[in-house]
Structure formats: C-alpha cells, structure tokens
Design a protein around this motif. Structure first.
Motif, PDB file in Angstrom:
ATOM      1  N   PRO A  43      43.058  26.317  32.644  1.00 37.72           N
ATOM      2  CA  PRO A  43      43.795  25.913  33.848  1.00 37.72           C
ATOM      3  C   PRO A  43      43.151  26.517  35.094  1.00 37.72           C
ATOM      4  O   PRO A  43      42.466  27.541  35.016  1.00 37.72           O
ATOM      5  N   VAL A  44      43.350  25.876  36.241  1.00 39.20           N
ATOM      6  CA  VAL A  44      42.752  26.340  37.498  1.00 39.20           C
ATOM      7  C   VAL A  44      43.182  27.774  37.811  1.00 39.20           C
ATOM      8  O   VAL A  44      42.392  28.579  38.303  1.00 39.20           O
ATOM      9  N   SER A  45      44.436  28.091  37.498  1.00 34.51           N
ATOM     10  CA  SER A  45      44.955  29.433  37.803  1.00 34.51           C
ATOM     11  C   SER A  45      44.137  30.521  37.112  1.00 34.51           C
ATOM     12  O   SER A  45      43.745  31.518  37.729  1.00 34.51           O
ATOM     13  N   PHE A  46      43.845  30.324  35.822  1.00 30.15           N
ATOM     14  CA  PHE A  46      43.075  31.327  35.087  1.00 30.15           C
ATOM     15  C   PHE A  46      41.600  31.288  35.519  1.00 30.15           C
ATOM     16  O   PHE A  46      40.937  32.321  35.596  1.00 30.15           O
ATOM     17  N   ASN A  47      41.092  30.091  35.802  1.00 26.73           N
ATOM     18  CA  ASN A  47      39.718  29.946  36.302  1.00 26.73           C
ATOM     19  C   ASN A  47      39.526  30.754  37.583  1.00 26.73           C
ATOM     20  O   ASN A  47      38.500  31.431  37.765  1.00 26.73           O
ATOM     21  N   GLN A  48      40.507  30.711  38.453  1.00 28.38           N
ATOM     22  CA  GLN A  48      40.424  31.450  39.717  1.00 28.38           C
ATOM     23  C   GLN A  48      40.543  32.962  39.499  1.00 28.38           C
ATOM     24  O   GLN A  48      39.913  33.748  40.202  1.00 28.38           O
ATOM     25  N   ALA A  49      41.352  33.354  38.518  1.00 25.35           N
ATOM     26  CA  ALA A  49      41.492  34.783  38.204  1.00 25.35           C
ATOM     27  C   ALA A  49      40.153  35.359  37.741  1.00 25.35           C
ATOM     28  O   ALA A  49      39.728  36.424  38.187  1.00 25.35           O
ATOM     29  N   VAL A  50      39.473  34.633  36.863  1.00 24.45           N
ATOM     30  CA  VAL A  50      38.167  35.091  36.379  1.00 24.45           C
ATOM     31  C   VAL A  50      37.148  35.055  37.511  1.00 24.45           C
ATOM     32  O   VAL A  50      36.342  35.978  37.683  1.00 24.45           O
ATOM     33  N   GLY A  51      37.187  33.990  38.324  1.00 24.07           N
ATOM     34  CA  GLY A  51      36.253  33.860  39.446  1.00 24.07           C
ATOM     35  C   GLY A  51      36.387  34.972  40.470  1.00 24.07           C
ATOM     36  O   GLY A  51      35.423  35.292  41.175  1.00 24.07           O
ATOM     37  N   ALA A  52      37.576  35.584  40.543  1.00 23.37           N
ATOM     38  CA  ALA A  52      37.798  36.667  41.504  1.00 23.37           C
ATOM     39  C   ALA A  52      37.007  37.931  41.165  1.00 23.37           C
ATOM     40  O   ALA A  52      36.919  38.853  41.981  1.00 23.37           O
ATOM     41  N   THR A  53      36.429  37.982  39.951  1.00 22.71           N
ATOM     42  CA  THR A  53      35.644  39.168  39.567  1.00 22.71           C
ATOM     43  C   THR A  53      34.214  39.122  40.109  1.00 22.71           C
ATOM     44  O   THR A  53      33.410  39.981  39.772  1.00 22.71           O
ATOM     45  N   THR A  54      33.891  38.150  40.948  1.00 18.59           N
ATOM     46  CA  THR A  54      32.536  38.036  41.521  1.00 18.59           C
ATOM     47  C   THR A  54      32.037  39.352  42.129  1.00 18.59           C
ATOM     48  O   THR A  54      30.875  39.718  41.909  1.00 18.59           O
ATOM     49  N   PRO A  55      32.866  40.112  42.897  1.00 18.59           N
ATOM     50  CA  PRO A  55      32.357  41.372  43.462  1.00 18.59           C
ATOM     51  C   PRO A  55      31.858  42.354  42.399  1.00 18.59           C
ATOM     52  O   PRO A  55      30.907  43.105  42.644  1.00 18.59           O
ATOM     53  N   PHE A  56      32.499  42.362  41.215  1.00 16.05           N
ATOM     54  CA  PHE A  56      32.052  43.253  40.145  1.00 16.05           C
ATOM     55  C   PHE A  56      30.621  42.918  39.741  1.00 16.05           C
ATOM     56  O   PHE A  56      29.755  43.790  39.628  1.00 16.05           O
TER      57      PHE A  56
END
Length: 307
Positions: A101-114
């Motif tokens: 789902p888009v919600s979980f996709n965005q949660a994972v995508g938020a780890t870009t700074p790491f």
C-alpha cells in the motif's frame, strides 16, 4: 502589492508541487494494483519518455531555463551512470507499489536520509556529528515497527521498496561526487534533459525482456478500459510535472523548504491513499511511520543547526 503576488505565486507553486508528486504516486498505485496494468518497467519507460520530450520543449523552445551543454565525453558517461541508478530507483519504487500500500511505501521511502548518510560516509568519508547520526535511530526503528504492524506486508515488495530508497539516496550522493566540479554542474532541469533519453534507451530492452507480452497486453487493456490511455498519459505528464515543480519550488524558496514540505507530503500522501484505496492500517503501523517522520525532521534540523 508585489509581495502579496509573490506569496500567492509561491503558495500556488507549492499546491501544484503537492498535486503532481502525490498525484503521480497515487496514479502509479492505481494503474499497477487496481487497474491490471502490471508493467512497472514499461510504466517507468513511459514516464521517462514524457520527461525526455517535455524537458526538450521546456528548455529548447520555451526557454524556462538556459540550456547547458555537456563539456566532455566523460561528463556524458557520468550522467549516463546517474541515469541508470535513477532508473533502478524508479523501477524499484513502481514494482513495490504492485505489492505494498502507498502508506507503507511512503514509510519505507522516508528512510532515505539513513541511506544518504551511509553512502556519503562510504563514498566520500563525510562524517556527521554523533547527534545527527542519533536522529537516524528512530528513522530506522520506525520502519521496523511499521513493518511488524503492516497487515499488507509483502516481503518482495518490501525488498524492492528498500532497494529503490537506497538507489535514490545513492543517486543523490553519486550526483554530488560525479558532477562536483563547478564547470560540470547542471541544474536539475538540464540534468533531466540528458538523463531521460538515456533512461528510455536502457528501459526499452529491459521492458521487452522482462515484460515480454507488454505491448499485446497493454493494447488489450486499452480496449477493455477506455480511460486507460488517458490515465497513462496524465500519469506520465505528471511525472515530468513533479520534476519541474521540484526545481521551481527549490528555486523560489530553498532546499530546506523543499525538505520540510517533502516530510509533510509523505504524511498527506498516506492519508489520501488510505481514504482512496481503503487499505487496512493498524495503530502500530501508524506509530512506526510517525516515529520515522519525526526522526527525519530531527535529522534535518540537526544538520541545519550544525552547519
């Protein structure tokens, strides 16, 4: 009066930036999961084709920004390398949307700074302050928590989403390394002008090898669903619009403003996607995503203060 006009212009630009970025994400999900269009590589090729054509029109004919020529063959090969990494990130993201789902996709995508901090250290030995690194702990921990509480968790989709996020971070660090000399720097509009056609050349054979029946099936789907071609055209145009708006918002505000807006955009996209697609969410999933976003905000603030 002019300051009022400027404020209205910037607000309109931000709304357009939100609309194109969230719109392309939701349309990707709609096409890939709800519309039977199971061709993420072909979809990415459509996006890159639109970016190639519209970049050329915007720069050469409309002259939105000055045209920047390539200075050397080595610069071209560096841009080609960036284009391939960029392709990998977009394709991976689109594949993940088939399964997550888009919600979980965005949660994972938020780890870009790491991943950005990790690649910056590995490639350039650039170190941040320990306080900045500490902010990355909730970024990663939040995704771990969200994964455990995600009712629609799909391992392959998760791996592709993580890979896409890592590739996106790798591309940003690589861009800083490869195009670091003052004479070879390109603004994002000109960079897209050169990257998009290279991406199309790479994606065409990849689509026909990995999605061999794509043309027949796309034509069949187009006959069954009369709006499919319209959705695909709008989706591809929006992909370019998102890149154009990223450039314009950064130009008229600042990179920091874009970062803050980006953090909020993820949350808005999550809410809208849940309302549209009705995917189930849990308290643990929401708590994990909230922790990740708070970690990203703290990371950005820490970097700003320690500059």
């Amino acid at each position: 009066m002019s300051s009022k006009k400027d404020a209205v212009f910037i607000i309109s630009l931000v709304i357009l930036w939100y609309s194109t970025n969230i719109g392309v994400l939701l349309l990707n999900k709609f096409l890939l999961s709800n519309y039977g269009f199971s061709f993420p590589i072909f979809l990415t090729m459509c996006h890159m084709s639109a970016c190639a054509v519209l970049s050329y029109i915007s720069i050469i004919f409309l002259k939105l920004v000055p045209f920047q020529r390539l200075k050397s063959r080595s610069q071209f090969f560096r841009i080609a390398t960036l284009s391939i990494v960029f392709c990998a990130s977009v394709v991976g993201g689109n594949i993940s949307l088939k399964f997550l789902p888009v919600s979980f996709n965005q949660a994972v995508g938020a780890t870009t700074p790491f991943f950005t901090a990790l690649f910056a250290y590995l490639m350039t030995q650039k170190r941040e302050a320990w306080a900045t690194y500490a902010c990355l702990i909730p970024v990663v921990a939040g995704v771990v928590i969200a994964s455990g509480g995600e009712p629609s968790f799909h391992l392959y989709g998760f791996i592709m989403c993580i890979s896409a996020t890592a590739a996106r971070a790798f591309k940003s660090v690589l861009q800083g390394v490869l195009l670091s000399s003052e004479g070879e720097k390109l603004n994002s509009m000109n960079l897209m002008l050169y990257m998009a056609p290279i991406a199309v050349v790479v994606l065409i054979p990849a689509a026909f090898v990995m999605e061999p029946d794509v043309l027949d099936l796309v034509v069949t789907l187009g006959k069954e669903h009369k709006f499919m071609w319209t959705f695909l055209f709008v989706n591809s145009t929006m992909a370019y619009g998102a890149n154009l708006c990223n450039f314009l918002v950064t130009k008229h505000t600042s990179a920091l403003t874009l970062q803050v807006l980006g953090n909020a955009k993820g949350a808005v996209a999550v809410v809208i996607s849940i309302l549209i697609f009705r995917n189930p969410v849990t308290f643990i999933g929401i708590a994990g995503y909230t922790m990740t976003v708070m970690g990203v905000v703290a990371y950005g603030e820490s970097k700003r203060r320690l500059k």
